[in-house]
Design an enzyme around this catalytic site. Structure first.
Site, PDB file in Angstrom:
ATOM      1  CE1 TYR A 200       0.648   1.705   4.288  1.00  0.00           C
ATOM      2  CE2 TYR A 200       1.105  -0.649   4.388  1.00  0.00           C
ATOM      3  CZ  TYR A 200       1.219   0.619   4.924  1.00  0.00           C
ATOM      4  OH  TYR A 200       1.926   0.809   6.088  1.00  0.00           O
ATOM      5  CE1 TYR A 228       6.678   2.100   6.708  1.00  0.00           C
ATOM      6  CE2 TYR A 228       8.624   3.472   6.493  1.00  0.00           C
ATOM      7  CZ  TYR A 228       7.315   3.307   6.885  1.00  0.00           C
ATOM      8  OH  TYR A 228       6.630   4.366   7.451  1.00  0.00           O
ATOM      9  CG  PHE A 293       5.528   9.159   1.620  1.00  0.00           C
ATOM     10  CD1 PHE A 293       5.125   9.569   0.362  1.00  0.00           C
ATOM     11  CD2 PHE A 293       6.469   8.137   1.710  1.00  0.00           C
ATOM     12  CE1 PHE A 293       5.659   8.975  -0.787  1.00  0.00           C
ATOM     13  CE2 PHE A 293       7.003   7.533   0.577  1.00  0.00           C
ATOM     14  CZ  PHE A 293       6.595   7.957  -0.669  1.00  0.00           C
ATOM     15  CD  GLU A 294       3.200   3.736   6.852  1.00  0.00           C
ATOM     16  OE1 GLU A 294       4.219   3.761   7.561  1.00  0.00           O
ATOM     17  OE2 GLU A 294       2.110   3.271   7.249  1.00  0.00           O
ATOM     18  CB  ILE A 295       5.630   2.882  -0.438  1.00  0.00           C
ATOM     19  CG1 ILE A 295       5.137   4.219  -1.003  1.00  0.00           C
ATOM     20  CG2 ILE A 295       5.365   1.749  -1.422  1.00  0.00           C
ATOM     21  CD1 ILE A 295       5.853   4.666  -2.264  1.00  0.00           C
TER      22      ILE A 295
END
Length: 396
Positions: A200, A228, A293-295
């Site tokens: 996500y 991450y 903000f994180e993927i």
């Protein structure tokens, strides 16, 4: 003898000029970011943000087949853009969507998944659908995921809130903020809507994206075995998390098997740059990834190590008796239980969540100042924790 004195003086002057010449040629003009104590005060910008290419590794770039809107025959992997948002934040959410669609998602059409603790309005659905060609999904958070846990004592909570307010801890009196931090820390990935998802990209209302990104970031994470991705790392307010690190130490003592041999412990406990923060947080540097903000790979949060860690923290009550945020909780867990080489700095993604920026020096970026961390007071530059990350982990 009268002539010797001027000759010696000229010789000395020549020697001084020669030394000055050598100094200007060979002496480093700028301090190294990795070792600098306050680099924003000594150089005009952060040279580590210079970025004119693409990340290393296999990339699926814009223009590849199979990224048209819709689910059939797609080359997209199991991933979504994820937003926790209220109906009244519609305009701010549209701002974020407009930026991210323009710079990235119009090329790849990953679905948007919106979460709310109440049903979304028809206006919210209509306007967000119009902002993207991709699929949009609207999900309600189950009450047992959002409610205050039964083991939280109401009287102790009120006393704690009063104390936190006296200490100037922001949002301490907002129960919804505590609920949000807990949900983002340990509940969101249990939602049935994410059951088939592996990755996500978290997107909050009223954020900005400045740089064209021409590759599938989710495919990059998968192909390069990354867990991450972040853009900004900061120091937290130590008065909001005084017992978070002691509780973490208790957990580590009970479960030493969860510590990864290539962890980022030094980043988490460094006391040199911010000794007062470290002392007030009882041994934690307070460095954390700014998780607005994180993927990320959902499988990390679903792991037994993280689930056990979250449950330990949840029972300790700090999400309500203090103001533990998902950012330090996520960051500590990643720093302890994951291989630090699997954490990636997306230096090429220009991003702002007020008041902080990640602004690369790249021709692909527009609308932000290169190397700028904040458009606010200069003292906010001291909140940047990237120097410690570069020092102990490097610049992946």
């Amino acid at each position: 003898m009268a002539i010797a004195r001027p000759v010696r003086a000229l010789g000395l002057a020549a020697l001084v000029m020669w030394c000055f010449f050598l100094y200007t040629v060979f002496w480093p003009r700028e301090p190294s970011i990795a070792g600098s104590e306050d680099f924003h005060g000594t150089i005009p910008r952060d040279p580590n943000l210079d970025y004119t290419g693409e990340p290393d590794g296999n990339l699926v770039r814009a223009g590849a087949t199979g990224y048209a809107p819709g689910a059939a025959g797609t080359e997209r992997i199991n991933a979504t853009l994820l937003a926790l948002v209220r109906n009244e934040e519609l305009d701010q959410m549209l701002q974020s969507m407009t930026d991210l669609e323009a710079t990235w998602n119009h090329k790849f059409n990953y679905p948007w998944t919106f979460f709310n603790d109440v049903p979304f309005t028809e206006e919210f659905k209509r306007k967000t659908r119009a902002a993207t060609k991709a699929e949009t999904r609207y999900e309600i958070i189950p009450k047992d995921h959002w409610s205050v846990p039964s083991w939280i004592n109401d009287d102790l909570y009120q006393q704690s809130v009063n104390l936190l307010q006296q200490q100037g801890v922001q949002y301490a009196d907002k129960i919804s903020y505590h609920q949000m931090c807990r949900w983002n820390s340990g509940m969101f990935y249990h939602h049935p809507a994410l059951a088939d998802m592996q990755y996500y990209w978290r997107v909050e209302p009223n954020v900005h994206f400045f740089c064209d990104v021409d590759y599938d970031v989710f495919r990059y994470m998968a192909d390069n075995n990354k867990t991450y991705g972040f853009t900004i790392t900061l120091y937290d307010a130590p008065k909001s998390i005084p017992t978070l690190w002691p509780e973490t130490e208790k957990f580590i003592a009970e479960h030493p098997e969860y510590l990864h041999p290539n962890n980022a412990m030094e980043w988490l406990v460094d006391a040199q740059r911010r000794p007062i923060h470290n002392a007030q947080a009882n041994g934690y540097s307070t460095c954390h990834f700014w998780s607005n903000f994180e993927i990320a790979d959902l499988n990390f949060w679903r792991s037994k190590a993280y689930e056990d860690y979250f449950n330990h923290l949840d029972r300790a009550g700090g999400f309500f008796y203090e103001r533990w945020g998902d950012a330090p909780v996520h960051s500590i867990a990643l720093g302890l239980f994951e291989d630090k080489s699997k954490i990636h700095w997306f230096r090429d993604i220009g991003y702002q969540h007020i008041p902080f920026f990640n602004c690369p020096n790249s021709p692909k970026c527009r609308g932000c100042v290169t190397g700028q961390l904040t458009d606010g007071e200069k003292w906010l530059n001291k909140e940047d924790c990237r120097p410690l990350w570069f020092k102990y982990v490097g610049m992946d």
